[in-house]
Design an enzyme around this catalytic site. Structure first.
Site, PDB file in Angstrom:
ATOM      1  N   GLY A  42      -2.062   1.176   6.226  1.00 18.79           N
ATOM      2  CA  GLY A  42      -3.081   1.656   5.394  1.00 18.79           C
ATOM      3  C   GLY A  42      -3.194   3.377   6.102  1.00 18.79           C
ATOM      4  CB  SER A  43      -5.521   5.673   4.826  1.00 16.29           C
ATOM      5  OG  SER A  43      -6.786   5.205   4.613  1.00 16.29           O
ATOM      6  CB  THR A  44      -8.729   2.185   8.220  1.00 17.14           C
ATOM      7  OG1 THR A  44      -9.299   2.322   7.178  1.00 17.14           O
ATOM      8  CG2 THR A  44      -9.390   2.384   9.399  1.00 17.14           C
ATOM      9  CB  ALA A 102     -10.114  -5.266   5.295  1.00 13.90           C
ATOM     10  CG  ASP A 103      -7.723  -3.305   0.547  1.00 10.88           C
ATOM     11  OD1 ASP A 103      -7.618  -1.782   0.322  1.00 10.88           O
ATOM     12  OD2 ASP A 103      -6.525  -4.041   0.562  1.00 10.88           O
ATOM     13  N   GLY A 115      -4.322  -3.438  -0.966  1.00  8.38           N
ATOM     14  CA  GLY A 115      -4.986  -2.322  -1.448  1.00  8.38           C
ATOM     15  C   GLY A 115      -2.742  -1.439  -1.495  1.00  8.38           C
ATOM     16  CD  GLU A 122      -1.600  -5.888   5.658  1.00 14.04           C
ATOM     17  OE1 GLU A 122      -2.333  -6.065   5.149  1.00 14.04           O
ATOM     18  OE2 GLU A 122      -1.506  -3.932   5.655  1.00 14.04           O
TER      19      GLU A 122
HETATM   20  O1  LIG Z   1      -2.239  -3.080   1.767  1.00 12.11           O
HETATM   21  C1  LIG Z   1      -2.806  -2.879   3.082  1.00 12.11           C
HETATM   22  C2  LIG Z   1      -3.234  -2.952   3.833  1.00 12.11           C
HETATM   23  O2  LIG Z   1      -4.169  -4.219   3.186  1.00 12.11           O
HETATM   24  C3  LIG Z   1      -4.282  -2.127   4.087  1.00 12.11           C
HETATM   25  O3  LIG Z   1      -4.302  -2.628   5.422  1.00 12.11           O
HETATM   26  C4  LIG Z   1      -5.865  -2.173   3.332  1.00 12.11           C
HETATM   27  O4  LIG Z   1      -5.386  -2.116   1.672  1.00 12.11           O
HETATM   28  C5  LIG Z   1      -7.047  -1.166   4.078  1.00 12.11           C
HETATM   29  O5  LIG Z   1      -5.956   0.447   3.647  1.00 12.11           O
HETATM   30  P1  LIG Z   1      -6.862   1.184   4.417  1.00 12.11           P
HETATM   31  O6  LIG Z   1      -7.516   1.707   4.985  1.00 12.11           O
HETATM   32  O7  LIG Z   1      -6.044   2.487   3.530  1.00 12.11           O
HETATM   33  O8  LIG Z   1      -7.917   1.467   3.011  1.00 12.11           O
END
Ligand SMILES: O=C[C@H](O)[C@H](O)[C@H](O)COP(=O)(O)O
Length: 281
Positions: A42-44, A102-103, A115, A122
């Site tokens: 994910g982006s974080t 996490a979402d 998401g 994961e």
């Molecule tokens: O499928 C994606 C993962 O579970 C991500 O860790 C999660 O969607 C959070 O992503 P982001 O940091 O981009 O909000």
């Protein structure tokens, strides 16, 4: 113009918040003596890797980094960190710590994840770690799953089982579960790193044990109202479901091995502070 500036400012605020959470989490949970580190998707998590890289090779060269899919594999490699695979982790051994986004995060540190279509690997990496640490921005801080994240619970399914799983989800009270489409311009469903599809299944906000104790809710399935644990236990039993994007069960601190819930969730807040949510029991 004013609207577009506001959207840009909001996007910048969100990125700043993610970065704050990631840097604080790495500072608190990545000890220099650690050798095995899980890196989520994910982006974080991009900022987690940035924070780790800033520790310098004198610290990081002794560490191996375990990805949760193709995106984090690329991140690790691009940062020049040592890539290793969870499939190579000897039986009975654990990662020292794993970081992931996490979402949505509820009061009891249950998570919605997936998401971005990563969730199966994961969960394996999180459950392989002695400590799983969640990093997120203020939008993910919630009280009950489904209150902030409205797209539904991501469920990884075997493609041939998808229609049947959709039917089961409707029967369980999910409102308009859908197979997640591929990227714009690409026909068909999104395909995960594991060759599976994702179904997004919206449910009414998921209850916690304290809601049941309060006596106001039953937590059964009759109206599609579920507790997190009851829904997760039911979803994972549907034939054709490979894994679900609910990270739930015992608290990370209570169960060193196999826990899906984090020992701490870090949220970068809009005011520039970092809020940390830890298990209450
Ligand atoms: O499928 C994606 C993962 O579970 C991500 O860790 C999660 O969607 C959070 O992503 P982001 O940091 O981009 O909000």
């Amino acid at each position: 113009m004013a609207t577009s500036a506001t959207v840009e400012e909001q996007a910048k605020l969100v990125e700043t918040s993610k970065r704050l959470a990631a840097f604080q989490a790495v500072k608190d949970y990545l000890l220099p003596e650690y050798t095995r580190i899980g890196i989520g998707s994910g982006s974080t998590v991009v900022y987690v890797v940035e924070a780790i890289s800033e520790l310098g090779s004198a610290v990081t060269s002794k560490m191996a980094f375990y990805p949760t899919g193709s995106q984090s594999e690329e991140l690790i490699e691009a940062a020049g960190l040592n890539l290793q695979y969870i499939s190579k982790l000897p039986a009975g051994q654990q990662l020292d710590v794993a970081f992931d986004g996490a979402d949505e995060v509820d009061d009891d540190l249950n998570l919605i994840k997936g998401g971005g279509a990563c969730l199966w690997q994961e969960k394996i990496v999180a459950a392989s770690a002695k400590q799983f640490v969640c990093v997120a921005d203020f939008r993910k801080l919630s009280t009950r799953l489904g209150m902030a994240w409205k797209k539904g619970i991501p469920i990884e399914v075997l493609p041939m089982a998808a229609p049947r799983v959709l039917g089961e989800l409707q029967r369980m009270g999910s409102q308009n579960p859908r197979i997640r489409p591929g990227l714009p311009g690409k026909a068909g469903a999104i395909v995960t790193d594991n060759g599976m599809w994702i179904i997004d299944a919206p449910f009414p906000p998921l209850l916690l044990p304290k809601d049941i104790e309060a006596g106001s809710q039953t937590g059964n399935s009759t109206a599609g109202v579920w507790t997190v644990d009851a829904l997760a236990d039911a979803l994972i039993k549907i034939p054709g479901v490979a894994e679900i994007g609910l990270f739930y069960g015992k608290n990370g601190l209570q169960l060193a091995s196999g826990a899906q819930k984090p020992v701490a969730a870090y949220f970068g807040m809009a005011d520039g502070t970092v809020e940390v949510r830890t298990p209450s029991s």
